[in-house]
Design a protein around this motif. Structure first.
Motif, PDB file in Angstrom:
ATOM      1  N   PRO A 149       0.644  -0.967   0.182  1.00  0.00           N
ATOM      2  CA  PRO A 149      -0.179  -0.053   0.090  1.00  0.00           C
ATOM      3  C   PRO A 149       0.721   1.196   0.233  1.00  0.00           C
ATOM      4  O   PRO A 149       0.102   2.208  -0.749  1.00  0.00           O
ATOM      5  CB  PRO A 149      -1.147  -0.222   1.150  1.00  0.00           C
ATOM      6  CG  PRO A 149      -0.779  -1.101   1.602  1.00  0.00           C
ATOM      7  CD  PRO A 149       0.428  -1.868   0.957  1.00  0.00           C
ATOM      8  N   VAL A 153       0.591   3.769  -2.985  1.00  0.00           N
ATOM      9  CA  VAL A 153      -0.100   5.607  -3.064  1.00  0.00           C
ATOM     10  C   VAL A 153       1.114   6.283  -3.482  1.00  0.00           C
ATOM     11  O   VAL A 153       1.005   7.728  -3.511  1.00  0.00           O
ATOM     12  CB  VAL A 153      -0.531   5.949  -1.260  1.00  0.00           C
ATOM     13  CG1 VAL A 153      -0.622   7.272  -0.664  1.00  0.00           C
ATOM     14  CG2 VAL A 153      -1.131   4.981  -0.698  1.00  0.00           C
ATOM     15  N   ALA A 156       1.330   7.142  -7.057  1.00  0.00           N
ATOM     16  CA  ALA A 156      -0.149   7.905  -7.114  1.00  0.00           C
ATOM     17  C   ALA A 156      -0.291   9.429  -6.948  1.00  0.00           C
ATOM     18  O   ALA A 156      -0.832  10.414  -7.377  1.00  0.00           O
ATOM     19  CB  ALA A 156      -1.626   7.292  -6.826  1.00  0.00           C
ATOM     20  N   VAL A 157       0.739   9.555  -5.873  1.00  0.00           N
ATOM     21  CA  VAL A 157       1.105  11.430  -4.807  1.00  0.00           C
ATOM     22  C   VAL A 157       1.747  11.641  -6.375  1.00  0.00           C
ATOM     23  O   VAL A 157       1.958  12.542  -6.647  1.00  0.00           O
ATOM     24  CB  VAL A 157       1.879  11.006  -4.105  1.00  0.00           C
ATOM     25  CG1 VAL A 157       2.035  12.645  -4.396  1.00  0.00           C
ATOM     26  CG2 VAL A 157       0.524  10.725  -2.868  1.00  0.00           C
ATOM     27  N   VAL A 166      -0.885   4.100 -11.395  1.00  0.00           N
ATOM     28  CA  VAL A 166      -0.999   3.086 -10.384  1.00  0.00           C
ATOM     29  C   VAL A 166      -1.324   1.223 -10.717  1.00  0.00           C
ATOM     30  O   VAL A 166      -0.777   0.480 -10.327  1.00  0.00           O
ATOM     31  CB  VAL A 166      -1.229   3.938  -9.293  1.00  0.00           C
ATOM     32  CG1 VAL A 166      -1.597   2.839  -8.593  1.00  0.00           C
ATOM     33  CG2 VAL A 166      -1.195   5.187  -9.300  1.00  0.00           C
ATOM     34  N   GLU A 269       9.995   2.496  -2.091  1.00  0.00           N
ATOM     35  CA  GLU A 269       8.716   4.401  -1.516  1.00  0.00           C
ATOM     36  C   GLU A 269       9.194   5.358  -2.199  1.00  0.00           C
ATOM     37  O   GLU A 269       8.541   6.463  -1.948  1.00  0.00           O
ATOM     38  CB  GLU A 269       8.907   3.934  -0.695  1.00  0.00           C
ATOM     39  CG  GLU A 269       8.230   3.098   0.453  1.00  0.00           C
ATOM     40  CD  GLU A 269       8.475   1.540   0.650  1.00  0.00           C
ATOM     41  OE1 GLU A 269       9.444   1.315   0.214  1.00  0.00           O
ATOM     42  OE2 GLU A 269       7.632   1.054   1.050  1.00  0.00           O
TER      43      GLU A 269
END
Length: 336
Positions: A149, A153, A156-157, A166, A269
């Motif tokens: 997740p 995220v 997407a940002v 995504v 990340e």
């Protein structure tokens, strides 16, 4: 004093030296090699090294290690927790008995566990040590840092208003992980893979947890430093102009970003923000960067080699790289 008397007293016979008194050829070879490298570096490398280059190398090296260290600690703690507190019978109940079915289940399990590639290696090793099929553990190793997740995220940002990126990253990464697991299940051999052994302990569960944390962190941390140093060197040596020249050639752009993903060794990340900044490249090339990076980079190569052995690494890493490039190029061409 006779020879027999010396042997009875535990002393070496006259005229012979112990290993401590006379270092073997290995020690001498290492000493000569290190001295030779220092001399070569001083004569041929030092004149090309500038103060700015050293600062850039140190910045990249520290950034990679600092960025990856929290996730490595997370993975080590999780791995130790699995070792100490989760009975081996749990995995036999959670995962299907058939290896072919266990692989996709393990891949989907990666979607619910936050963490980066540094965390997934010790966790996969712990799963194998607890009796999980290697193919399923390796599928989890590839999927967890790519489709969890936090990564979704962040993607997407980094790509606002572009949900296709995504979805394509999630789908392509999951397909690669499952295909690699099935391939290892079909063609992998037991002698190619060194399953990590958990350290022996005589105390309770918390003592086992402490011993496992210390063992895994010292083992994986050293290889993280080696991979970070190699990645920093590559980042400083390769001129940025070389990268921009190939951005206009579709197939070359895909291969270039695939190789850069391996060499730059950015944590999963954060890699979406780097990919979004590469405006000269096509969406397909950026997708390849995002799929390859969490599965094959210098940190992972070092960590996997240290954890599972060189015979495993020379087979599994090229397999993963080819699958990641092929699947991401296809997905990008169809959906982006």
């Amino acid at each position: 004093m006779t020879t027999g008397t010396r042997l009875e007293e535990g002393l070496p016979p006259a005229g012979r030296r112990t290993r401590e008194e006379h270092p073997g050829p290995d020690a001498a070879w290492w000493f000569v090699s290190i001295v030779s490298l220092l001399v070569i570096g001083r004569i041929w490398v030092a004149p090309w090294v500038t103060q700015d280059g050293v600062r850039a190398w140190a910045t990249v090296f520290i950034a990679i290690c600092v960025q990856a260290l929290p996730f490595l600690v997370f993975g080590v703690v999780l791995s130790a927790g699995i070792t100490a507190f989760v009975p081996a019978s749990v995995w036999s109940r959670v995962l299907p008995r058939r290896g072919a079915a266990a692989v996709p289940v393990a891949g989907m399990a990666g979607a619910v566990l936050p963490g980066c590639e540094c965390a997934s290696v010790p966790v996969a090793g712990s799963l194998m040590a607890r009796g999980v099929a290697p193919a399923a553990a390796l599928t989890f190793l590839l999927a967890a840092p790519a489709i969890n997740p936090v990564v979704m995220v962040a993607t997407a940002v980094a790509f606002p208003g572009n949900p296709e990126m995504v979805a394509a990253r999630f789908g392509a990464s999951l397909v690669v992980a499952v295909l690699a697991g099935w391939a290892w299940l079909r063609f992998g051999k037991g002698e190619w893979l060194r399953i990590p052994e958990r350290p022996e302990h005589s105390g309770g569960r918390w003592d086992a947890f402490r011993v496992a944390v210390r063992h895994d962190f010292m083992h994986a941390g050293g290889f993280l430093v080696v991979g970070g140093a190699a990645a920093a060197t590559i980042n400083v040596v390769i001129p940025a102009a070389w990268v921009n020249e190939v951005a206009g050639i579709p197939w070359a752009a895909v291969l270039t970003l695939a190789v850069l993903a391996v060499l730059m060794s950015i944590c999963s990340e954060a890699d979406a923000f780097v990919a979004a900044s590469l405006t000269a490249f096509s969406p397909t090339a950026k997708l390849t960067f995002l799929v390859v990076g969490p599965m094959v980079d210098l940190k992972l190569i070092a960590l996997q080699t240290g954890m599972f052995g060189r015979r495993f690494a020379v087979r599994f890493i090229p397999l993963t790289f080819v699958l990641a490039v092929s699947v991401s190029a296809f997905a990008g061409g169809v959906f982006l």
